[in-house]
Design a protein around this motif. Sequence first.
Motif, PDB file in Angstrom:
ATOM      1  N   UNK A   7       0.837  -1.204   0.000  1.00 19.12           N
ATOM      2  CA  UNK A   7       0.000   0.000   0.000  1.00 19.12           C
ATOM      3  C   UNK A   7       0.867   1.246   0.000  1.00 19.12           C
ATOM      4  N   UNK A   8       1.909   1.234   0.801  1.00 22.36           N
ATOM      5  CA  UNK A   8       2.815   2.388   0.846  1.00 22.36           C
ATOM      6  C   UNK A   8       3.504   2.579  -0.488  1.00 22.36           C
ATOM      7  N   UNK A   9       3.872   1.486  -1.101  1.00 21.50           N
ATOM      8  CA  UNK A   9       4.576   1.550  -2.373  1.00 21.50           C
ATOM      9  C   UNK A   9       3.718   2.182  -3.465  1.00 21.50           C
ATOM     10  N   UNK A  10       2.457   1.807  -3.517  1.00 22.38           N
ATOM     11  CA  UNK A  10       1.602   2.262  -4.615  1.00 22.38           C
ATOM     12  C   UNK A  10       0.740   3.476  -4.275  1.00 22.38           C
ATOM     13  N   UNK A  11       0.191   3.538  -3.074  1.00 31.76           N
ATOM     14  CA  UNK A  11      -0.850   4.519  -2.786  1.00 31.76           C
ATOM     15  C   UNK A  11      -0.366   5.771  -2.065  1.00 31.76           C
ATOM     16  N   UNK A  12       0.667   5.697  -1.266  1.00 27.90           N
ATOM     17  CA  UNK A  12       1.027   6.851  -0.455  1.00 27.90           C
ATOM     18  C   UNK A  12       1.362   8.099  -1.253  1.00 27.90           C
ATOM     19  N   UNK A  13       2.059   8.023  -2.373  1.00 27.24           N
ATOM     20  CA  UNK A  13       2.290   9.276  -3.103  1.00 27.24           C
ATOM     21  C   UNK A  13       0.996   9.910  -3.593  1.00 27.24           C
ATOM     22  N   UNK A  14      -0.026   9.108  -3.851  1.00 25.88           N
ATOM     23  CA  UNK A  14      -1.290   9.580  -4.389  1.00 25.88           C
ATOM     24  C   UNK A  14      -2.332   9.836  -3.299  1.00 25.88           C
ATOM     25  N   UNK A  15      -2.002   9.643  -2.051  1.00 25.00           N
ATOM     26  CA  UNK A  15      -2.983   9.730  -0.965  1.00 25.00           C
ATOM     27  C   UNK A  15      -3.636  11.105  -0.871  1.00 25.00           C
ATOM     28  N   UNK A  16      -2.887  12.167  -1.085  1.00 25.08           N
ATOM     29  CA  UNK A  16      -3.460  13.510  -1.033  1.00 25.08           C
ATOM     30  C   UNK A  16      -4.495  13.726  -2.116  1.00 25.08           C
ATOM     31  N   UNK A  17      -4.193  13.246  -3.327  1.00 19.05           N
ATOM     32  CA  UNK A  17      -5.171  13.346  -4.415  1.00 19.05           C
ATOM     33  C   UNK A  17      -6.414  12.520  -4.104  1.00 19.05           C
ATOM     34  N   UNK A  18      -6.207  11.271  -3.694  1.00 16.93           N
ATOM     35  CA  UNK A  18      -7.336  10.355  -3.505  1.00 16.93           C
ATOM     36  C   UNK A  18      -8.204  10.740  -2.313  1.00 16.93           C
ATOM     37  N   UNK A  19      -7.594  10.885  -1.144  1.00 10.23           N
ATOM     38  CA  UNK A  19      -8.376  11.196   0.051  1.00 10.23           C
ATOM     39  C   UNK A  19      -8.886  12.641   0.034  1.00 10.23           C
ATOM     40  N   UNK A  20      -8.077  13.562  -0.473  1.00  5.86           N
ATOM     41  CA  UNK A  20      -8.539  14.947  -0.591  1.00  5.86           C
ATOM     42  C   UNK A  20      -9.696  15.069  -1.564  1.00  5.86           C
ATOM     43  N   UNK A  21      -9.589  14.369  -2.686  1.00  6.35           N
ATOM     44  CA  UNK A  21     -10.686  14.378  -3.659  1.00  6.35           C
ATOM     45  C   UNK A  21     -11.936  13.721  -3.113  1.00  6.35           C
ATOM     46  N   UNK A  22     -11.770  12.623  -2.401  1.00  3.63           N
ATOM     47  CA  UNK A  22     -12.919  11.966  -1.786  1.00  3.63           C
ATOM     48  C   UNK A  22     -13.581  12.875  -0.749  1.00  3.63           C
ATOM     49  N   UNK A  23     -12.769  13.552   0.050  1.00  6.59           N
ATOM     50  CA  UNK A  23     -13.315  14.498   1.018  1.00  6.59           C
ATOM     51  C   UNK A  23     -14.046  15.640   0.352  1.00  6.59           C
ATOM     52  N   UNK A  24     -13.495  16.153  -0.754  1.00  3.79           N
ATOM     53  CA  UNK A  24     -14.160  17.236  -1.483  1.00  3.79           C
ATOM     54  C   UNK A  24     -15.494  16.778  -2.060  1.00  3.79           C
ATOM     55  N   UNK A  25     -15.513  15.576  -2.623  1.00  4.64           N
ATOM     56  CA  UNK A  25     -16.762  15.051  -3.187  1.00  4.64           C
ATOM     57  C   UNK A  25     -17.814  14.897  -2.093  1.00  4.64           C
ATOM     58  N   UNK A  26     -17.416  14.338  -0.965  1.00  4.50           N
ATOM     59  CA  UNK A  26     -18.344  14.164   0.154  1.00  4.50           C
ATOM     60  C   UNK A  26     -18.876  15.511   0.628  1.00  4.50           C
ATOM     61  N   UNK A  27     -17.992  16.462   0.824  1.00  6.80           N
ATOM     62  CA  UNK A  27     -18.400  17.782   1.297  1.00  6.80           C
ATOM     63  C   UNK A  27     -19.287  18.484   0.280  1.00  6.80           C
ATOM     64  N   UNK A  28     -18.939  18.393  -0.975  1.00  2.00           N
ATOM     65  CA  UNK A  28     -19.720  19.072  -2.002  1.00  2.00           C
ATOM     66  C   UNK A  28     -21.117  18.481  -2.124  1.00  2.00           C
ATOM     67  N   UNK A  29     -21.218  17.169  -2.136  1.00  2.00           N
ATOM     68  CA  UNK A  29     -22.526  16.548  -2.309  1.00  2.00           C
ATOM     69  C   UNK A  29     -23.443  16.800  -1.112  1.00  2.00           C
ATOM     70  N   UNK A  30     -22.926  16.616   0.076  1.00  2.00           N
ATOM     71  CA  UNK A  30     -23.751  16.856   1.267  1.00  2.00           C
ATOM     72  C   UNK A  30     -23.994  18.346   1.451  1.00  2.00           C
ATOM     73  N   UNK A  31     -22.995  19.171   1.142  1.00  2.00           N
ATOM     74  CA  UNK A  31     -23.162  20.617   1.258  1.00  2.00           C
ATOM     75  C   UNK A  31     -24.184  21.167   0.293  1.00  2.00           C
ATOM     76  N   UNK A  32     -24.131  20.721  -0.955  1.00  2.00           N
ATOM     77  CA  UNK A  32     -25.103  21.241  -1.924  1.00  2.00           C
ATOM     78  C   UNK A  32     -26.494  20.711  -1.636  1.00  2.00           C
ATOM     79  N   UNK A  33     -26.588  19.465  -1.207  1.00  2.00           N
ATOM     80  CA  UNK A  33     -27.892  18.921  -0.852  1.00  2.00           C
ATOM     81  C   UNK A  33     -28.436  19.601   0.391  1.00  2.00           C
ATOM     82  N   UNK A  34     -27.600  19.762   1.401  1.00  2.00           N
ATOM     83  CA  UNK A  34     -28.050  20.356   2.655  1.00  2.00           C
ATOM     84  C   UNK A  34     -28.354  21.824   2.566  1.00  2.00           C
ATOM     85  N   UNK A  35     -27.628  22.543   1.731  1.00  2.00           N
ATOM     86  CA  UNK A  35     -27.824  23.991   1.642  1.00  2.00           C
ATOM     87  C   UNK A  35     -28.880  24.397   0.622  1.00  2.00           C
ATOM     88  N   UNK A  36     -29.050  23.624  -0.424  1.00  2.00           N
ATOM     89  CA  UNK A  36     -29.890  24.101  -1.520  1.00  2.00           C
ATOM     90  C   UNK A  36     -31.026  23.156  -1.907  1.00  2.00           C
TER      91      UNK A  36
END
Length: 113
Positions: A7-36
């Motif tokens: 996992x460290x060999x393959x995923x750690x360099x990409x962790x910021x992209x993957x987890x940050x993107x997943x967090x953004x998607x989660x926040x955007x979907x719940x935020x847009x649904x909850x706010x609008x």
Amino acid sequence: MRMATRARLYAWPWAGFLLGGLGFILSHQIGSTGNYDACSLHGWPDVLLAGVLSLGLAGMGALLSWRLWRRGEHHESATRRFIALVSTLAAGLFAFAIVPPMIASLLIPRCFG
């Protein structure tokens, strides 16, 4: 090869992209649904909780990528270290994009519009 090493060999360099993107998607979907869209179902506490969890995901991804970049071990290639650095910065950008729905949930009245 152990699972953690693989996992460290393959995923750690990409962790910021993957987890940050997943967090953004989660926040955007719940935020847009909850706010609008479905304001009768979600309110500001749901949006704030999703935002905090999303910031945690982005922070975890940034930390994993940053640790790989910072360590600079001799067996890490320059390409993997560069990907880890860019991924760390991308997680920061995703974290910056996670905050506006949180602020909007506090400023915009429920069922506005």
